[in-house]
Structures are given as C-alpha cells and as structure tokens.
Design a protein around this motif. Structure first.
Motif, PDB file in Angstrom:
ATOM      1  N   LYS A 328      -6.554 -15.881  38.109  1.00 54.96           N
ATOM      2  CA  LYS A 328      -6.434 -16.755  39.268  1.00 54.96           C
ATOM      3  C   LYS A 328      -4.997 -17.222  39.439  1.00 54.96           C
ATOM      4  CE  LYS A 328      -8.188 -21.096  41.213  1.00 54.96           C
ATOM      5  NZ  LYS A 328      -9.110 -22.255  40.989  1.00 54.96           N
ATOM      6  N   ALA A 329      -4.375 -17.622  38.342  1.00 50.26           N
ATOM      7  CA  ALA A 329      -2.977 -18.061  38.397  1.00 50.26           C
ATOM      8  C   ALA A 329      -2.064 -16.916  38.822  1.00 50.26           C
ATOM      9  CB  ALA A 329      -2.546 -18.613  37.041  1.00 50.26           C
ATOM     10  N   GLN A 330      -2.361 -15.707  38.363  1.00 50.34           N
ATOM     11  CA  GLN A 330      -1.554 -14.540  38.725  1.00 50.34           C
ATOM     12  C   GLN A 330      -1.501 -14.357  40.230  1.00 50.34           C
ATOM     13  OE1 GLN A 330      -2.096 -10.891  36.397  1.00 50.34           O
ATOM     14  NE2 GLN A 330      -2.363  -9.773  38.322  1.00 50.34           N
ATOM     15  N   ARG A 331      -2.644 -14.424  40.878  1.00 52.47           N
ATOM     16  CA  ARG A 331      -2.688 -14.257  42.333  1.00 52.47           C
ATOM     17  C   ARG A 331      -1.963 -15.398  43.035  1.00 52.47           C
ATOM     18  NH1 ARG A 331      -7.931 -12.732  40.700  1.00 52.47           N
ATOM     19  NH2 ARG A 331      -8.774 -14.790  41.233  1.00 52.47           N
ATOM     20  N   ARG A 332      -2.128 -16.626  42.528  1.00 53.17           N
ATOM     21  CA  ARG A 332      -1.461 -17.776  43.137  1.00 53.17           C
ATOM     22  C   ARG A 332       0.047 -17.691  42.974  1.00 53.17           C
ATOM     23  NH1 ARG A 332      -3.131 -23.243  40.977  1.00 53.17           N
ATOM     24  NH2 ARG A 332      -1.738 -23.888  42.663  1.00 53.17           N
ATOM     25  N   VAL A 333       0.494 -17.343  41.782  1.00 49.39           N
ATOM     26  CA  VAL A 333       1.936 -17.237  41.521  1.00 49.39           C
ATOM     27  C   VAL A 333       2.562 -16.223  42.460  1.00 49.39           C
ATOM     28  CG1 VAL A 333       3.643 -16.401  39.844  1.00 49.39           C
ATOM     29  CG2 VAL A 333       1.891 -18.038  39.128  1.00 49.39           C
ATOM     30  N   TRP A 334       1.924 -15.061  42.588  1.00 48.42           N
ATOM     31  CA  TRP A 334       2.491 -14.019  43.452  1.00 48.42           C
ATOM     32  C   TRP A 334       2.522 -14.467  44.913  1.00 48.42           C
ATOM     33  CZ3 TRP A 334       5.483 -10.051  42.926  1.00 48.42           C
ATOM     34  CH2 TRP A 334       5.647  -9.175  44.010  1.00 48.42           C
ATOM     35  N   ALA A 335       1.431 -15.039  45.390  1.00 52.22           N
ATOM     36  CA  ALA A 335       1.363 -15.461  46.790  1.00 52.22           C
ATOM     37  C   ALA A 335       2.387 -16.554  47.085  1.00 52.22           C
ATOM     38  CB  ALA A 335      -0.049 -15.951  47.123  1.00 52.22           C
ATOM     39  N   GLU A 336       2.506 -17.532  46.189  1.00 56.70           N
ATOM     40  CA  GLU A 336       3.472 -18.606  46.406  1.00 56.70           C
ATOM     41  C   GLU A 336       4.901 -18.076  46.355  1.00 56.70           C
ATOM     42  OE1 GLU A 336       3.090 -22.180  44.164  1.00 56.70           O
ATOM     43  OE2 GLU A 336       0.897 -22.180  44.239  1.00 56.70           O
ATOM     44  N   MET A 337       5.181 -17.208  45.399  1.00 53.85           N
ATOM     45  CA  MET A 337       6.529 -16.668  45.283  1.00 53.85           C
ATOM     46  C   MET A 337       6.891 -15.835  46.504  1.00 53.85           C
ATOM     47  SD  MET A 337       8.281 -14.541  42.169  1.00 53.85           S
ATOM     48  CE  MET A 337       7.195 -13.131  42.324  1.00 53.85           C
ATOM     49  N   LEU A 338       5.955 -15.050  46.991  1.00 53.43           N
ATOM     50  CA  LEU A 338       6.231 -14.224  48.165  1.00 53.43           C
ATOM     51  C   LEU A 338       6.476 -15.098  49.394  1.00 53.43           C
ATOM     52  CD1 LEU A 338       6.469 -11.203  48.124  1.00 53.43           C
ATOM     53  CD2 LEU A 338       4.169 -11.023  49.065  1.00 53.43           C
ATOM     54  N   ASP A 339       5.762 -16.202  49.514  1.00 49.54           N
ATOM     55  CA  ASP A 339       6.003 -17.130  50.617  1.00 49.54           C
ATOM     56  C   ASP A 339       7.413 -17.712  50.531  1.00 49.54           C
ATOM     57  OD1 ASP A 339       3.537 -16.762  51.780  1.00 49.54           O
ATOM     58  OD2 ASP A 339       2.629 -18.548  50.882  1.00 49.54           O
ATOM     59  N   ILE A 340       7.836 -18.076  49.325  1.00 51.86           N
ATOM     60  CA  ILE A 340       9.179 -18.627  49.125  1.00 51.86           C
ATOM     61  C   ILE A 340      10.236 -17.598  49.495  1.00 51.86           C
ATOM     62  CG2 ILE A 340      10.824 -19.433  47.384  1.00 51.86           C
ATOM     63  CD1 ILE A 340       8.355 -20.602  45.874  1.00 51.86           C
ATOM     64  N   LEU A 341      10.064 -16.369  49.020  1.00 47.39           N
ATOM     65  CA  LEU A 341      11.064 -15.334  49.270  1.00 47.39           C
ATOM     66  C   LEU A 341      11.053 -14.866  50.721  1.00 47.39           C
ATOM     67  CD1 LEU A 341      10.810 -13.240  45.982  1.00 47.39           C
ATOM     68  CD2 LEU A 341      12.409 -15.083  46.568  1.00 47.39           C
ATOM     69  N   ASP A 342       9.886 -14.861  51.355  1.00 46.55           N
ATOM     70  CA  ASP A 342       9.826 -14.526  52.784  1.00 46.55           C
ATOM     71  C   ASP A 342      10.570 -15.569  53.623  1.00 46.55           C
ATOM     72  OD1 ASP A 342       8.644 -12.056  53.371  1.00 46.55           O
ATOM     73  OD2 ASP A 342       6.633 -12.813  53.021  1.00 46.55           O
ATOM     74  N   ALA A 343      10.560 -16.825  53.174  1.00 46.00           N
ATOM     75  CA  ALA A 343      11.308 -17.865  53.882  1.00 46.00           C
ATOM     76  C   ALA A 343      12.809 -17.674  53.703  1.00 46.00           C
ATOM     77  CB  ALA A 343      10.885 -19.245  53.378  1.00 46.00           C
TER      78      ALA A 343
END
Length: 353
Positions: A328-343
């Motif tokens: 669960k944390a793996q999916r959250r970490v990736w999604a949050e990081m991708l949102d940060i980098l997309d910004a």
C-alpha cells in the motif's frame, strides 16, 4: 548472478537498531558480507558503452568510474555538484589507468546538483542533446543529513536521495529506451540503496500525505536516512512493474554497497559521526571494494529488474516491503512522488508510458 538465498535480515518484524544488533542474524550477515571479495564483470564487458555516474568525485562514485574505465567503457560521464569537482575526479582516475585504458575511455566532466530540480532538469536536457546512447546509469549521489535543511521545499535527504534521484531517472529514461531500440541492448538504471531500509520506522506512512509529513522539521530524526532508502526501494519496485506493463526494455534495480569507508556520514552530529566512522574503519569495505557492487549492478541482467542486490546477489527486501502495508505504501509513494515531479516538470510521467 548466483542463486537467490534467504537473507538473514528478512526475519525481522521490528525495525530499529536495538533489535537489529541484538539479533544474531544481522551480525552474521554483516560479517559475512563485509569480508566477501565482490567480483567484477569480465574485462571488456563495458566496451562500446556509455555510462553516467553521479556523485562521482569521492568514495564509491569515484571508484566506480575507475572500475568502469578499467573494464573498457567507451564513454563515462562523471557527474558532480561542480565541474571543478568532476574534472578533479577525472584527473584522479586517469592517473591510475594504463595508457591503453586511458586512451580507450572518453571522460566527460558534467555538473549536476541534486539539491536543485533546475540543475537536474538541465542535466537531463544536456544528456538528451549530447549523448547518442546511454547503456547504464549509476545514481550514486546521496546524503545522510544530521540536521533539517530544506531543499526545494522538502528535507534535504528526501530531495536528494529520492525526489531528484527519480527525477533524473525519469528524464534519462527516453534515452535509455532509444538506446535499447537502436543498439539491441538492455540498458540498466541502478539506484544505490542500503540495508538501512530494514530499520526504517517510517511513521509517516500513517499520515494523509507521506511526503508532506516528511517536510515537518519536528519529525526530523535519525530515521530519515533509513526512510529515504526505504522509499527508493518502494519506488523502484513500482517503477519496474510499470515498465514491464509497458514493455520497456530497461532494467531498473537497487543495490546495497554495505558498510564502506566513505564520506557519506560526514554531516551527522559529531558524536554519532565518530561512532559510525569507528565502526566503518573496523569492519567497513574499502571504497574500491564497495564500488564493485555498483559496477556489478550496472552490469546485471534482466533477472535483477525491480530487485534489491546485496554483494552482487538478489536478496529479499525487508518483510515490511512485501507486506500488505508495504504494498500500500509503495503505491502511495509512487503516486505522490509522480505528482510532485509532474508539478516540477509537466508530463514527466509520460516518460514511463
């Protein structure tokens, strides 16, 4: 690559230093690994290959560059926080080579500061413009911060070890993919992790936003380095699955170089720093031996895709990583990081499609 074996640390259910060092399994693993002679690929393995090494001016990065040159790499990008440091590293390596090795390898001194998203972006643009191929990337640059320092709005070890590191990886991915297609090879993208991930308490996983929680100076503790290494492993596992789904022929892996006599812990508080250095100089690998693990990971085959390597072998990650909570944390970490980098870099996520 040898057969997979049971890692002594995989038995841990509690993740803190007290339990780790009280557990005979950890001590057994530590002493077994630290005195192993880490094998290198065959001479000439990296012939015709272009390689990037970050954090290449000291320690493992510098010695990895030396190994790559001796093993026949055609072009090595020596990436450091300043051109001056990179040039000094190149001069150091060249002095240790035979005339034949020196003539066969083209070194280039490039600057990149992983504390700056703009610097990472500039590095990615330069690589896309100037490199005709890219066979291996060793993302070695990293820090172990003792005090809270903000960089790009996040605590420095999270910015450097996680966000900028994966930003660079995503920026270089199109070039790695193009190399795979044009030269019929499978490039490698290697992230330097650590068995410190076994000890991460990772209290931030319970917060609504993991990366927002990691911004809080009041939560800065000696767990932060461990957490940064855990986040790397989680992100690599998720990235590997996405690349597989999209049939991208690039191997991504993580490697634990073990305890090494380097300057990694120079920013820790005085007392802790000297305690750590005492341990390192008692049981630590030399930087040259530790760097062999990086080189082996950068030469590894597709069987290491998404895997964690220790002393050149695929080892199990911590039980937390493969648990339901870890997934669960793996999916959250990736999604949050991708949102940060997309910004930071709009549409960077398209590089993995």
């Amino acid at each position: 690559m040898a057969n997979r074996r049971q890692h002594p640390l995989s038995v841990f259910t509690e993740t803190n230093y007290l339990h780790a060092f009280a557990n005979p399994g950890y001590i057994t693993h530590l002493f077994w690994a630290q005195w192993q002679t880490v094998p290198l690929p065959e001479p000439g393995f990296f012939a015709d290959q272009t390689i990037i090494v970050t954090g290449a001016n000291v320690g493992l990065g510098l010695e990895a560059v030396r190994h790559f040159a001796r093993l026949g790499a055609t072009r090595v990008i020596v990436a450091c926080r300043s051109v001056e440091k990179a040039e000094a590293a190149v001069a150091n390596v060249r002095q240790s080579l035979t005339p034949e090795q020196d003539a066969a390898c083209k070194f280039e001194a490039w600057d990149v500061d992983l504390g700056s998203f703009a610097s990472v972006a500039a590095f990615g643009r330069r690589a896309a413009a100037e490199l005709d191929r890219l066979d291996a990337v060793v993302e070695n640059a990293g820090i172990a911060a003792g005090d809270y320092t903000p960089l790009e709005g996040y605590e420095s070890s999270i910015t450097v070890n996680v966000l900028s590191t994966f930003y660079m990886g995503l920026l270089l991915l199109p070039l790695l993919r193009r190399t795979a297609t044009q030269y019929n090879v499978r490039p490698r993208l290697t992230f330097i992790s650590s068995d410190a991930h076994f000890f991460a308490r990772f209290a931030e996983q319970y917060e609504p936003s993991i990366f927002d929680a990691l911004k809080d100076p009041s939560t800065m503790s000696h767990d932060r380095y461990n957490v940064s290494k855990l986040l790397e492993i989680l992100a690599v596992r998720e990235l590997a699955g996405i690349l597989d789904k999209n049939n991208v022929p690039v191997t991504v892996n993580t490697v634990n170089p073990g305890l090494c006599r380097t300057q990694l812990f120079r920013s820790l508080p005085f007392g802790i720093r000297h305690l750590v250095h005492g341990v390192l100089y008692t049981v630590g690998r030399t930087a040259s031996m530790g760097a062999r693990t990086l080189v082996s990971a950068a030469a590894a085959g597709p069987e290491t895709h998404g895997q964690y390597l220790d002393t050149t072998e695929v080892w199990p990650v911590s039980t937390y990583v493969t648990s339901e909570a870890g997934n669960k944390a793996q999916r959250r970490v990736w999604a949050e990081m991708l949102d940060i980098l997309d910004a930071v870099h709009p549409d960077i996520s398209k590089n993995i499609e």
